[in-house]
Scaffold this motif. Sequence first.
Motif, PDB file in Angstrom:
ATOM      1  N   GLN A  30      -2.754 -13.722  -7.231  1.00 13.68           N
ATOM      2  CA  GLN A  30      -3.377 -12.586  -7.609  1.00 13.68           C
ATOM      3  C   GLN A  30      -2.733 -11.242  -6.787  1.00 13.68           C
ATOM      4  O   GLN A  30      -2.891 -11.103  -5.616  1.00 13.68           O
ATOM      5  CB  GLN A  30      -4.968 -12.597  -7.250  1.00 13.68           C
ATOM      6  CG  GLN A  30      -5.492 -13.957  -7.561  1.00 13.68           C
ATOM      7  CD  GLN A  30      -5.402 -14.257  -9.067  1.00 13.68           C
ATOM      8  OE1 GLN A  30      -5.432 -13.287  -9.989  1.00 13.68           O
ATOM      9  NE2 GLN A  30      -5.147 -15.508  -9.489  1.00 13.68           N
ATOM     10  N   LEU A  31      -1.971 -10.589  -7.567  1.00 14.19           N
ATOM     11  CA  LEU A  31      -1.037  -9.683  -6.898  1.00 14.19           C
ATOM     12  C   LEU A  31      -1.400  -8.124  -6.722  1.00 14.19           C
ATOM     13  O   LEU A  31      -1.718  -7.641  -7.881  1.00 14.19           O
ATOM     14  CB  LEU A  31       0.584  -9.652  -7.905  1.00 14.19           C
ATOM     15  CG  LEU A  31       1.667  -8.720  -7.128  1.00 14.19           C
ATOM     16  CD1 LEU A  31       2.107  -9.299  -5.729  1.00 14.19           C
ATOM     17  CD2 LEU A  31       2.516  -8.816  -8.063  1.00 14.19           C
ATOM     18  N   GLY A  32      -1.731  -7.854  -5.698  1.00 11.84           N
ATOM     19  CA  GLY A  32      -2.377  -6.597  -5.234  1.00 11.84           C
ATOM     20  C   GLY A  32      -1.348  -5.472  -5.347  1.00 11.84           C
ATOM     21  O   GLY A  32      -0.253  -5.905  -4.803  1.00 11.84           O
ATOM     22  N   ILE A  33      -1.604  -4.374  -6.077  1.00 11.19           N
ATOM     23  CA  ILE A  33      -0.424  -3.177  -5.964  1.00 11.19           C
ATOM     24  C   ILE A  33      -1.262  -2.072  -5.724  1.00 11.19           C
ATOM     25  O   ILE A  33      -2.257  -1.676  -6.095  1.00 11.19           O
ATOM     26  CB  ILE A  33      -0.200  -2.940  -7.270  1.00 11.19           C
ATOM     27  CG1 ILE A  33       0.305  -4.253  -8.292  1.00 11.19           C
ATOM     28  CG2 ILE A  33       0.820  -1.845  -7.415  1.00 11.19           C
ATOM     29  CD1 ILE A  33       1.797  -4.616  -7.688  1.00 11.19           C
ATOM     30  N   ALA A  34      -0.810  -1.661  -4.431  1.00 11.32           N
ATOM     31  CA  ALA A  34      -1.573  -0.479  -3.579  1.00 11.32           C
ATOM     32  C   ALA A  34      -0.938   0.638  -4.416  1.00 11.32           C
ATOM     33  O   ALA A  34       0.165   0.938  -4.534  1.00 11.32           O
ATOM     34  CB  ALA A  34      -1.005  -0.300  -2.136  1.00 11.32           C
ATOM     35  N   VAL A  35      -1.928   1.480  -4.798  1.00 11.04           N
ATOM     36  CA  VAL A  35      -1.826   2.557  -5.957  1.00 11.04           C
ATOM     37  C   VAL A  35      -2.446   3.792  -5.215  1.00 11.04           C
ATOM     38  O   VAL A  35      -3.556   3.827  -4.961  1.00 11.04           O
ATOM     39  CB  VAL A  35      -1.962   2.282  -7.144  1.00 11.04           C
ATOM     40  CG1 VAL A  35      -1.663   3.538  -8.187  1.00 11.04           C
ATOM     41  CG2 VAL A  35      -1.559   1.048  -7.840  1.00 11.04           C
ATOM     42  N   ALA A  36      -1.512   4.937  -5.329  1.00 12.09           N
ATOM     43  CA  ALA A  36      -2.312   6.172  -4.802  1.00 12.09           C
ATOM     44  C   ALA A  36      -3.198   6.848  -6.044  1.00 12.09           C
ATOM     45  O   ALA A  36      -2.711   7.222  -7.144  1.00 12.09           O
ATOM     46  CB  ALA A  36      -1.567   7.325  -4.475  1.00 12.09           C
ATOM     47  N   GLY A  37      -4.405   6.843  -6.146  1.00 13.85           N
ATOM     48  CA  GLY A  37      -5.304   7.313  -7.150  1.00 13.85           C
ATOM     49  C   GLY A  37      -5.690   8.862  -6.595  1.00 13.85           C
ATOM     50  O   GLY A  37      -5.380   9.007  -5.408  1.00 13.85           O
ATOM     51  N   PRO A  38      -6.421   9.430  -7.584  1.00 12.81           N
ATOM     52  CA  PRO A  38      -6.877  10.860  -7.191  1.00 12.81           C
ATOM     53  C   PRO A  38      -7.756  10.806  -5.835  1.00 12.81           C
ATOM     54  O   PRO A  38      -7.924  11.840  -5.366  1.00 12.81           O
ATOM     55  CB  PRO A  38      -7.485  11.177  -8.412  1.00 12.81           C
ATOM     56  CG  PRO A  38      -7.280  10.426  -9.321  1.00 12.81           C
ATOM     57  CD  PRO A  38      -6.849   9.007  -8.716  1.00 12.81           C
ATOM     58  N   ARG A  39      -8.730   9.996  -5.835  1.00 10.93           N
ATOM     59  CA  ARG A  39      -9.537   9.916  -4.490  1.00 10.93           C
ATOM     60  C   ARG A  39      -9.046   9.078  -3.499  1.00 10.93           C
ATOM     61  O   ARG A  39      -9.667   8.844  -2.323  1.00 10.93           O
ATOM     62  CB  ARG A  39     -10.945   9.379  -5.068  1.00 10.93           C
ATOM     63  CG  ARG A  39     -11.394  10.054  -6.196  1.00 10.93           C
ATOM     64  CD  ARG A  39     -12.707   9.599  -6.484  1.00 10.93           C
ATOM     65  NE  ARG A  39     -12.747   8.349  -7.135  1.00 10.93           N
ATOM     66  CZ  ARG A  39     -13.404   7.043  -6.954  1.00 10.93           C
ATOM     67  NH1 ARG A  39     -14.257   7.176  -6.072  1.00 10.93           N
ATOM     68  NH2 ARG A  39     -13.018   6.005  -7.612  1.00 10.93           N
ATOM     69  N   GLY A  40      -7.793   8.673  -3.327  1.00 14.98           N
ATOM     70  CA  GLY A  40      -7.216   7.860  -2.291  1.00 14.98           C
ATOM     71  C   GLY A  40      -6.709   6.510  -2.971  1.00 14.98           C
ATOM     72  O   GLY A  40      -6.390   6.327  -3.884  1.00 14.98           O
ATOM     73  N   LEU A  41      -6.433   5.551  -1.756  1.00 18.56           N
ATOM     74  CA  LEU A  41      -5.392   4.599  -1.876  1.00 18.56           C
ATOM     75  C   LEU A  41      -6.518   3.422  -2.624  1.00 18.56           C
ATOM     76  O   LEU A  41      -7.524   3.116  -1.994  1.00 18.56           O
ATOM     77  CB  LEU A  41      -5.068   3.853  -0.759  1.00 18.56           C
ATOM     78  CG  LEU A  41      -4.185   2.702  -0.810  1.00 18.56           C
ATOM     79  CD1 LEU A  41      -2.708   3.007  -1.272  1.00 18.56           C
ATOM     80  CD2 LEU A  41      -4.152   2.022   0.543  1.00 18.56           C
ATOM     81  N   VAL A  42      -6.063   2.731  -3.778  1.00 22.31           N
ATOM     82  CA  VAL A  42      -6.870   1.725  -4.161  1.00 22.31           C
ATOM     83  C   VAL A  42      -5.843   0.582  -4.462  1.00 22.31           C
ATOM     84  O   VAL A  42      -4.580   0.891  -4.528  1.00 22.31           O
ATOM     85  CB  VAL A  42      -7.239   2.206  -5.812  1.00 22.31           C
ATOM     86  CG1 VAL A  42      -8.578   3.131  -5.316  1.00 22.31           C
ATOM     87  CG2 VAL A  42      -6.331   2.667  -6.476  1.00 22.31           C
TER      88      VAL A  42
END
Lengths: 372, 429
Positions: free
Chosen positions: B294-306
């Motif tokens: 289950q591969l997590g991908i850290a992504v910068a969203g408008p409200r912060g890191l998800v």
Amino acid sequence: MTQGSHMRDSLGGFLPGDEPIRLLAPDGTATDHPLVPQPVDPIDDADLLRAMYRDMVLARRVDTEATALQRTGELGLWSSCLGQEAAQIGSAHAMRATDFAFPTYRESAVAWARGVDPVGLLGLYRGTTHGGWDPVEHGFGLFTIVLGSQVLHAVGYAMGIQRDGSDDAVIAYYGDGAGSEGDVHEAMVFATVEAAPVVFFCQNNGWAISEPIERQTRVPFAQRAAGYGMPAVRIDGNDVLASLAVTRWALERVRTGSGPVFIEAITYRMGAHTTSDDPTRYRPAGELEHWAGLDPIDRMERYLRSTGAADDAWFAELEAQADALGERIRAHVRGAQDPDPIEMFDHVYAEPHADVQRDRTRWESMISGGAA
Amino acid sequence: MSDQVFALPDVGEGLTEAEIVRWRVAPGDTIAVNDPIVDIETAKAVVELPSPFAGIVAALLVDEGQIVEVGAPILSVSDQGESQSARTPVLIGYGVMEDRVHVEGHGDSSHSTRATPAISSPPAAAQPTDGRNAQRVLAKPPVRALARELGVDITRIAPTGPYGDVTREDIHRAATNPASELREWSLTPGVNDHSRNSDEPGERVAVRGVQRSMAAAMVASASSAVAVSVWKDVDVSGTIAAVARLREQTGLRVTALTIAALAVVQAVRRTPIVNATWHDTAEGAEIERHAGVQLGIAVAGPRGLVVPKIADADRLDVNGMAVALAHLTTKAREDRITPADSLGATITITNIGVFDVDGGTPVLPPGQAAILATGRIIDRPWAIEGGLAVRPVMQLSLTFDHRIVDGQQGATFLSDVASFLAAPGVPLA
């Protein structure tokens, strides 16, 4: 019966790679050296022997009291000279009253021999004074924390008295670690070129804080002297007689304008570098025990007893003197008054100075609650 | 007969505490001045403390093994002989404690006020009286004097000295141009901002939402996992060629991250232990090896890191991976990532290259054994067969939980990822 012309000539050609000169063996027997006669006759001049022994014992008492005072929160720091008493007391006794010594921060035994009150000296470590004694009165400079810089001061002072035409002499005390400082090199360059009346007295105590001498030099320190063009002598630094005899010879030589002399006193720092240091973290096992067997005070006690220069009663009396000294130091250090802050303006210049006076007035006004 | 109390001294120039290692005396013992009483261990050394008192030990006030603050009473001695009635050694903690710096008027030398060192601060009257005296200004005394002479308020000057101190030049500048008193960063002349007072407090904002989750996750990770990071540079010309080729062939939005995701899945096959979770249970610790990736991908969203996940990434081919990643980044950009998207990742990639940095020490998401950071791709000098070439190079940073993954496993995993990026499509040796 001190050194004759034979010693003066031959020691100048002494090879510093040779065995250190020793006149008093660890078992307390006086040993002859082909180049250096015994400096003190145990019968004719027993007073000097006893005086040097007394000074070593009392200097050690100052040292152990200072360590205890630091451990009970009365001093901020202490740099012990434990184990180095013979090198310091012997060389100090070789000086005339008008000679001048420049110390590091570990020459508390020299300070004692130069008549500095230990209470004043400990004020430096309590933070109640920036100095603690009058250097001119004692012919003894202030303790110098910056490694090696006092060696430059010593050479500058020696060049000064040389120009005054004085026949006084100077001792620059420093340690094996400070010998790695550029200041010491510069001082030796000037001293030899100018033939300044200075004796470089290097107490090689084995450790530059936690760095052993193997990390400071590839050759005996004394061999460095040849590079500057001055004679060098290695002595057993735990032998007060060798220290006295060789320093006397060196001082006489430098007074005559023959240029500086280098003495390497091989000794051992039996305590920590300072009270903030833990030597058990770097000292090899057994080293301290080895040197404890070469203790400078023990061997002198054996010598005094075997020659009859001192008896049980005399030793007991000295012990009582040491106890009284310890008590006096404790009482005075604990009861020391903080200095008036205004005192700091007293020692800026020798002469009155308008700027200092103005600052002083402003400071007085500020600390008394006036406008800043 | 009164008890004298011995307070723990600072034996090492600025120490704040020590451990009581061993008492050398017991209540009832008669002790003399300088008798050893206790061994303490400080941050610097084990040292033996001598008694400053003579008398009979009344009580040991702390136990062996206890950590004691400098200045705390540790021993009381019934008075006898050399008396130091109720005095506190003046140098206890002399090097460290802020509150020991106190105002002491000139000429006040009464013994009762000398228990703390005489570090005199200017009395309150000397401070600026307009309410801005909380800020301490660094400046040499002659500089302060100059400020007074020129009528410049030194507390309003932006310091430019090497230690953050106000310099002589600052004073002169302020005297000739009062506008420059305020800090000014622009390199081109412009209009300075006078709207803010230097004593205005900073803004405090409650930590909520994404940031609170991130903070909680980071704290949970840091307080449990034993994080170790390793790095490797890789020549990614192979990846760049593959990306171009695959875009051409598939028409999909294939990127270097797509290749990195495939590389992680490949490398997990050889070192499955990096795809695992540590569990502390009542019966003891357990390691759960996950069946799928289950591969997590850290992504910068408008409200912060998800950190949304690509479910069952190990079942995806290059097309599937490219589609999943594109879907996920679009969703993140549009702020549509749901909590369900973020749950259950077993290993994570964070592409810090988008921030134009090379490497870092990523923090493990809770419950995961490894996180890979991919750095920016940048041309670098690269030695190939004894010659120097310019190659596109990426740095990979891997953090792993050393409770689960050992150094060799971590290094093998990272090397496998690097090998895949260097030559995508070539099976791992």
